[in-house]
Design a protein around this motif. Sequence first.
Motif, short mmCIF file in Angstrom:
data_model
loop_
_atom_site.label_atom_id
_atom_site.label_comp_id
_atom_site.label_asym_id
_atom_site.label_seq_id
_atom_site.Cartn_x
_atom_site.Cartn_y
_atom_site.Cartn_z
N SER A 1 4.08 51.39 22.09
CA SER A 1 2.76 50.65 22.02
C SER A 1 2.29 51.15 23.85
CB SER A 1 3.88 49.79 23.08
OG SER A 1 4.41 50.21 23.99
N SER B 1 -0.28 53.26 21.73
CA SER B 1 -0.83 52.58 20.87
C SER B 1 -2.47 51.82 21.82
CB SER B 1 -0.78 51.61 19.95
OG SER B 1 0.50 52.75 18.76
N LEU C 1 1.63 52.13 11.57
CA LEU C 1 2.81 51.27 12.59
C LEU C 1 3.32 49.39 11.80
CD1 LEU C 1 0.01 49.94 14.95
CD2 LEU C 1 2.68 50.93 15.40
N GLY D 1 4.47 53.70 17.00
CA GLY D 1 2.62 53.28 18.02
C GLY D 1 2.04 54.77 17.32
N CYS D 2 0.61 54.93 17.94
CA CYS D 2 -0.02 55.08 16.33
C CYS D 2 -1.13 55.72 17.63
CB CYS D 2 -0.50 55.22 15.52
SG CYS D 2 -1.28 56.04 14.42
#
Length: 378
Positions: free
Chosen positions: A286, A289, A313, A319-320
């Motif tokens: 998180s 991201s 996601l 996360g990304c």
Amino acid sequence: MAAAAAAAAASPATAPCFPSTHCTRPALISLRFSRRVKVAASTYDPSPAFNSVTAFAPATVANLGPGFDFLGCAVADASLSLGDTVTATLDPSLPPGTVAIASITSPSRPSLATRLSRDPLRNCAGVAAIAALRALGVRSHAVSIHLTKGLPLGSGLGSSAASAAAAAKAVDALFGSRLPRDELVLAGLESEKAVSGFHADNIAPAILGGFVLIRSYDPFHLIPLSSPPFLRLHFVLVTPDFEAPTSKMRAALPKQVAVQQHVRNSSQAAALVAAVLQGDAGVIGSAMSSDCIVEPTRAPLIPGMAAVKTAALEAGALGCTISGAGPTAVAVIEGEEKGEEVGRRMVEAFASVGKLKASSTVAQLDRAGARVISTSNL
């Protein structure tokens, strides 16, 4: 050519501070005499320990979202194809104290090798090898290096750092592994600054492995972040057929940042560091991201990036974000079970929205960093 390489080994370079700071800019060589850095004796001319050494250095994910220019981690796959390999060999045919690049190959991308210079002053591996020789004080021997590229150029996976880290590690091991940790990173950093600027968030994890925090450059201070062994962190790396030159991506960065944005990014970076130390994969994802400064300015320059993040996601990634300067998108998962599905969805998003072909790789956190994989005795 060899004489030019020798001359480069003797000349100091200038080291900037963090981009957002205003301070006196010390010479790179002066950093080696910081109280925080143990320095190998430059007047000592060491004897070689081997005839040749082959070293591997992994790919790296820099920034990790909110940690622009001060956080990074190393990633690799089981086959060690996600990284670069350098073989350093004693070469009596060269003038002592010099470096030559004997060959450059790229088995998975044959055309890539033709794009890289064999001039050691214009090649990341060559510059790092010269810097390592200088730090070691080698004057009686010359080295030729063979570079095998496993990483694409301009991908956001630390391609230049992997070449530099492998070269510095191989040359150091060739003469008995005498350089302390920070000296190896500084040797690679001389190479990095010539390509993408003076920042160690790729080269430090490429050499040290794991997660690394760059606290400062003057004095030079790295903080490895040890994550618990139970953390099964994996990274889905999706690279489109699209180059994002670091210089172009840096030019897109905002010149001013609102205090509220600064506070938010700082808190997310702090949360990321805490999560790494605690082994909290959910918070790592998180926090990665949550960059509200760099990613929003760079994502529009990578076709389909916003859709790729959404797809990751929705597929279950924790996360990304953009890996380094991009264009690789990196998603974080715990364990590798979801890796294939997350990667497939991200590849589809690049194709449908960005109109780009992309490839997906599932890698794990590489805790070892640059390492020797073979030696040849004298």
